[in-house]
Design a protein around this motif. Structure first.
Motif, PDB file in Angstrom:
ATOM      1  N   GLN A  84       3.525   2.518   8.295  1.00 11.42           N
ATOM      2  CA  GLN A  84       4.622   1.732   7.724  1.00 11.42           C
ATOM      3  C   GLN A  84       4.277   0.244   7.628  1.00 11.42           C
ATOM      4  OE1 GLN A  84       7.403   3.165   6.476  1.00 11.42           O
ATOM      5  NE2 GLN A  84       6.614   5.155   7.055  1.00 11.42           N
ATOM      6  N   LEU A  85       3.168  -0.059   6.966  1.00  9.65           N
ATOM      7  CA  LEU A  85       2.788  -1.450   6.770  1.00  9.65           C
ATOM      8  C   LEU A  85       3.529  -2.023   5.561  1.00  9.65           C
ATOM      9  CD1 LEU A  85      -1.043  -1.135   7.485  1.00  9.65           C
ATOM     10  CD2 LEU A  85       0.807  -1.714   9.064  1.00  9.65           C
ATOM     11  N   GLN A  86       3.668  -3.337   5.524  1.00 12.35           N
ATOM     12  CA  GLN A  86       4.518  -3.967   4.526  1.00 12.35           C
ATOM     13  C   GLN A  86       3.892  -3.988   3.142  1.00 12.35           C
ATOM     14  OE1 GLN A  86       7.597  -5.083   5.138  1.00 12.35           O
ATOM     15  NE2 GLN A  86       7.970  -5.829   3.070  1.00 12.35           N
ATOM     16  N   TYR A  87       2.602  -4.291   3.058  1.00 13.88           N
ATOM     17  CA  TYR A  87       1.953  -4.504   1.763  1.00 13.88           C
ATOM     18  C   TYR A  87       0.784  -3.559   1.505  1.00 13.88           C
ATOM     19  CZ  TYR A  87       4.624  -8.817   2.146  1.00 13.88           C
ATOM     20  OH  TYR A  87       5.642  -9.722   2.310  1.00 13.88           O
ATOM     21  N   MET A  88       0.630  -2.526   2.320  1.00 13.47           N
ATOM     22  CA  MET A  88      -0.461  -1.567   2.138  1.00 13.47           C
ATOM     23  C   MET A  88       0.066  -0.148   2.321  1.00 13.47           C
ATOM     24  SD  MET A  88      -3.659  -3.437   4.113  1.00 13.47           S
ATOM     25  CE  MET A  88      -2.825  -3.390   5.712  1.00 13.47           C
ATOM     26  N   TRP A  89      -0.535   0.788   1.586  1.00 15.48           N
ATOM     27  CA  TRP A  89      -0.162   2.195   1.674  1.00 15.48           C
ATOM     28  C   TRP A  89      -1.411   3.043   1.806  1.00 15.48           C
ATOM     29  CZ3 TRP A  89       1.602  -1.114  -2.108  1.00 15.48           C
ATOM     30  CH2 TRP A  89       2.958  -1.460  -2.068  1.00 15.48           C
ATOM     31  N   GLY A  90      -1.276   4.152   2.510  1.00 17.14           N
ATOM     32  CA  GLY A  90      -2.345   5.126   2.621  1.00 17.14           C
ATOM     33  C   GLY A  90      -3.433   4.713   3.582  1.00 17.14           C
ATOM     34  N   ASP A  91      -4.210   5.689   4.011  1.00 19.55           N
ATOM     35  CA  ASP A  91      -5.349   5.456   4.891  1.00 19.55           C
ATOM     36  C   ASP A  91      -6.396   6.509   4.563  1.00 19.55           C
ATOM     37  OD1 ASP A  91      -7.214   5.107   6.906  1.00 19.55           O
ATOM     38  OD2 ASP A  91      -5.734   4.839   8.489  1.00 19.55           O
TER      39      ASP A  91
END
Length: 336
Positions: free
Chosen positions: A126-133
């Motif tokens: 649940q990061l603010q400006y990044m998605w996926g790993d």
């Protein structure tokens, strides 16, 4: 259910106006205002029934793919139709209509659930400006734009060197050494991050680092007395697949190609909203991080762009005077 003479009139009228169901419906209403009025779908159903069974009489055939298509067509044209009305218009038993609609609903739920499971979730960070790993999500997961991650496009650009040795797949990348184990890189990043942030502090860090596999750094208690930090935080690594450009405010795809090119970064997020010891609130901080992205970013000719990454947590005392010079991470991004 209609009478046989009514079905005959419908069929004759449907042919008279050259199989235009809407005009047939209006004409039927004008000629037979005292009769039960059929819908446009009824005219089409009568024609289909005659072609399929050579009869205009109502029968109750078993459920078939054709019946399912007819039922779905009725629902598409009038989503508020009752099961009884659908059964009469499609020459299908009401039980079969209910069974078809139930299967349709279950299919929609299953597809929706599968789509949700395929979203790039980044391990729930649940990061603010990044998605996926890229270390935890599948490489065909669904991004914030609703499309799968462009794994094939990245592989093709990587293979072609994106136009030569100037960019990604250049001859100076030291390929003879082979790619490093991403999990080893993750453990090294976490270890070095922990060591760097413990320098100059008395006692041990009160933060918790969580790595994958054996790269887990458990939290340690500080010496009795004042804690070493005022805000509780958590840090880990991520190989983000999507981000928000700091220069344009638009979503960008961050290049990740397992295991040849994984852009990992350490993030640190607030886990508490109130400060310890000092009365105040914990505020998330960010730093810009330069990633290789597609479409090509505006920063350099190699397609890099800045994305904000969570970098820690600061305590703002309740009665402190707010400084107008403090930057806002959200306001730093244009058009967001």
């Amino acid at each position: 259910m209609y009478q046989s003479d009514e079905y005959v009139d419908m069929l004759l009228m449907y042919g008279e106006i050259r199989q235009n169901s809407h005009q047939a419906q209006r004409l039927y209403q004008e000629r037979y205002p005292d009769r039960r009025q059929p819908t446009g779908m009824t005219f089409r159903s009568v024609e289909r029934r005659l072609q399929a069974t050579a009869s205009l009489e109502m029968t109750w055939p078993v459920t078939s793919a054709h019946n399912e298509e007819v039922v779905l067509d009725v629902v598409r044209h009038n989503p508020h139709s009752s099961t009884r009305a659908i059964a009469q218009e499609t020459n299908t038993s009401r039980v079969s209509v209910v069974r078809m609609l139930r299967c349709l609903v279950l299919g929609i739920v299953a597809v929706t659930s599968q789509a949700a499971d395929r979203k790039c979730q980044g391990g729930g960070q649940q990061l603010q400006y990044m998605w996926g790993d890229a270390l935890t999500d599948s490489m065909d997961c669904i991004g914030p734009n609703g499309s799968p991650y462009p794994e094939a496009t990245i592989a093709r650009m990587f293979r072609n060197g994106n136009g030569g040795s100037r960019l990604w797949g250049g001859e100076r990348t030291g390929r003879a050494m082979g790619p490093l184990d991403p999990h080893l890189t993750q453990r090294t990043l976490l270890h070095n991050y922990q060591s760097a942030n413990e320098l100059g502090q008395t006692g041990h860090s009160s933060r918790t680092g969580r790595g994958g596999g054996s790269g887990v750094f458990n939290s340690r208690d500080t010496c009795s007395g004042t804690p070493s930090r005022l805000c509780k935080t958590r840090y880990n690594t991520t190989a983000p697949m999507y981000g928000v450009s700091l220069t344009s405010g638009q979503p960008v795809t961050i290049v990740q190609k397992f295991p040849d090119l994984l852009q990992q970064v350490v993030f640190e997020v607030c886990e508490s909203s109130e400060c310890d010891v000092v009365r105040g609130e914990c505020t998330q901080t960010y730093v810009p991080y330069l990633f290789l992205v597609i479409p090509l970013g505006p920063v350099t000719l190699t397609g890099q762009d800045y994305v904000l990454v969570e970098s820690g947590c600061v305590c703002k005392p309740k009665y402190a005077t707010a400084s107008s010079s403090e930057p806002s991470a959200i306001s730093a991004i244009p058009h967001l």
